[in-house]
Write a protein that holds these residues in place. Sequence first.
Motif, mmCIF file in Angstrom:
data_model
loop_
_atom_site.group_PDB
_atom_site.id
_atom_site.type_symbol
_atom_site.label_atom_id
_atom_site.label_comp_id
_atom_site.label_asym_id
_atom_site.label_seq_id
_atom_site.Cartn_x
_atom_site.Cartn_y
_atom_site.Cartn_z
ATOM 1 N N UNK A 27 0.861 -1.178 0.000
ATOM 2 C CA UNK A 27 0.000 0.000 0.000
ATOM 3 C C UNK A 27 0.893 1.222 0.000
ATOM 4 N N UNK A 28 0.324 2.403 -0.198
ATOM 5 C CA UNK A 28 1.124 3.623 -0.269
ATOM 6 C C UNK A 28 2.031 3.819 0.940
ATOM 7 N N UNK A 29 1.564 3.378 2.114
ATOM 8 C CA UNK A 29 2.390 3.533 3.320
ATOM 9 C C UNK A 29 3.711 2.805 3.176
ATOM 10 N N UNK A 30 3.656 1.628 2.577
ATOM 11 C CA UNK A 30 4.871 0.836 2.412
ATOM 12 C C UNK A 30 5.882 1.564 1.548
ATOM 13 N N UNK A 31 5.404 2.122 0.472
ATOM 14 C CA UNK A 31 6.289 2.841 -0.442
ATOM 15 C C UNK A 31 6.894 4.046 0.264
ATOM 16 N N UNK A 32 6.091 4.736 1.062
ATOM 17 C CA UNK A 32 6.570 5.914 1.778
ATOM 18 C C UNK A 32 7.699 5.520 2.719
ATOM 19 N N UNK A 33 7.515 4.419 3.418
ATOM 20 C CA UNK A 33 8.531 3.932 4.350
ATOM 21 C C UNK A 33 9.812 3.569 3.618
ATOM 22 N N UNK A 34 9.683 2.838 2.534
ATOM 23 C CA UNK A 34 10.881 2.460 1.770
ATOM 24 C C UNK A 34 11.614 3.689 1.260
ATOM 25 N N UNK A 35 10.852 4.692 0.853
ATOM 26 C CA UNK A 35 11.457 5.902 0.314
ATOM 27 C C UNK A 35 12.299 6.594 1.393
ATOM 28 N N UNK A 36 11.753 6.672 2.605
ATOM 29 C CA UNK A 36 12.482 7.314 3.703
ATOM 30 C C UNK A 36 13.762 6.557 4.018
ATOM 31 N N UNK A 37 13.666 5.251 4.105
ATOM 32 C CA UNK A 37 14.839 4.433 4.426
ATOM 33 C C UNK A 37 15.937 4.633 3.388
ATOM 34 N N UNK A 38 15.516 4.730 2.151
ATOM 35 C CA UNK A 38 16.489 4.867 1.068
ATOM 36 C C UNK A 38 17.302 6.149 1.178
ATOM 37 N N UNK A 39 16.804 7.121 1.932
ATOM 38 C CA UNK A 39 17.500 8.413 2.019
ATOM 39 C C UNK A 39 18.415 8.528 3.237
ATOM 40 N N UNK A 40 18.482 7.480 4.056
ATOM 41 C CA UNK A 40 19.395 7.540 5.200
ATOM 42 C C UNK A 40 20.822 7.563 4.673
ATOM 43 N N UNK A 41 21.586 8.579 5.040
ATOM 44 C CA UNK A 41 22.939 8.722 4.508
ATOM 45 C C UNK A 41 23.872 7.622 5.014
ATOM 46 N N UNK A 42 24.854 7.306 4.229
ATOM 47 C CA UNK A 42 25.880 6.360 4.620
ATOM 48 C C UNK A 42 26.568 6.863 5.885
ATOM 49 N N UNK A 43 26.871 5.955 6.793
ATOM 50 C CA UNK A 43 27.548 6.350 8.022
ATOM 51 C C UNK A 43 26.602 6.872 9.093
ATOM 52 N N UNK A 44 25.307 6.859 8.814
ATOM 53 C CA UNK A 44 24.310 7.308 9.788
ATOM 54 C C UNK A 44 23.417 6.144 10.185
ATOM 55 N N UNK A 45 22.687 6.340 11.270
ATOM 56 C CA UNK A 45 21.736 5.321 11.705
ATOM 57 C C UNK A 45 20.542 6.016 12.316
ATOM 58 N N UNK A 46 19.404 5.371 12.296
ATOM 59 C CA UNK A 46 18.210 5.959 12.880
ATOM 60 C C UNK A 46 17.282 4.855 13.363
ATOM 61 N N UNK A 47 16.174 5.218 13.938
ATOM 62 C CA UNK A 47 15.288 4.213 14.535
ATOM 63 C C UNK A 47 14.056 3.934 13.680
ATOM 64 N N UNK A 48 13.433 2.813 13.970
ATOM 65 C CA UNK A 48 12.199 2.427 13.283
ATOM 66 C C UNK A 48 11.152 3.518 13.456
ATOM 67 N N UNK A 49 11.063 4.022 14.680
ATOM 68 C CA UNK A 49 10.063 5.041 14.978
ATOM 69 C C UNK A 49 10.300 6.329 14.212
ATOM 70 N N UNK A 50 11.555 6.707 14.101
ATOM 71 C CA UNK A 50 11.896 7.931 13.380
ATOM 72 C C UNK A 50 11.502 7.819 11.917
ATOM 73 N N UNK A 51 11.744 6.665 11.349
ATOM 74 C CA UNK A 51 11.390 6.438 9.953
ATOM 75 C C UNK A 51 9.888 6.513 9.755
ATOM 76 N N UNK A 52 9.179 5.874 10.685
ATOM 77 C CA UNK A 52 7.717 5.904 10.603
ATOM 78 C C UNK A 52 7.232 7.347 10.651
ATOM 79 N N UNK A 53 7.778 8.111 11.586
ATOM 80 C CA UNK A 53 7.369 9.508 11.742
ATOM 81 C C UNK A 53 7.640 10.298 10.471
ATOM 82 N N UNK A 54 8.823 10.106 9.908
ATOM 83 C CA UNK A 54 9.187 10.842 8.695
ATOM 84 C C UNK A 54 8.328 10.435 7.511
ATOM 85 N N UNK A 55 7.794 9.219 7.586
ATOM 86 C CA UNK A 55 6.954 8.736 6.483
ATOM 87 C C UNK A 55 5.503 9.178 6.693
ATOM 88 N N UNK A 56 5.310 9.984 7.756
ATOM 89 C CA UNK A 56 3.954 10.457 8.043
ATOM 90 C C UNK A 56 3.116 9.418 8.747
#
Length: 135
Positions: A27-56
């Motif tokens: 569903x659209x939510x899945x694509x939004x989540x994948x899109x956010x993950x794809x933008x995490x810069x190399x050498x960085x890390x973040x949390x599941x919750x942060x990704x969810x939040x950024x994906x709206x």
Amino acid sequence: MLVSACLREAGVWYLAPMAKSVATDDRPEHAAIRRVIATIPRGCATSYGEIAARAGLPRRARLVGRVLGDAGPAAKLPWHRVLRSDGRIAFPPGSKAFREQRARLLDEGVVVCNGKVDLQRHGWQRDLDEQLWRL
DNA sequence: ACATTGACTCGCG
DNA sequence: GCGCGAGCCAATG
């Protein structure tokens, strides 16, 4: 004459089982989540919750894990940059996946101590301003 | 149809 | 730090 045979004769194969998988999967939510993950810069890390939040999708951390699992290696997503909110690797310590994630992080220069990353240090900064204003 | 299970998170004691 | 409960919700048995 069987109905299925008639349908096949007419060039129509299997309609019924399909509809649901399309509606349920991806569903659209899945694509939004994948899109956010794809933008995490190399050498960085973040949390599941942060990704969810950024994906709206606030409070939908579990969905992030699910989507990541469904995606698989073919999706080429930087899944190893995703950690629990406290910085710990989400897999059981010592498991295959755990070791793989740790190795990938180390390879990018992310410090991992006892299966844990200091997100204060390696966290995904929202922007440069926040970085400068900190302290 | 109901219970359990997670690549989760947060607040409270 | 640690356990507990609550919120989260699709997949699985």
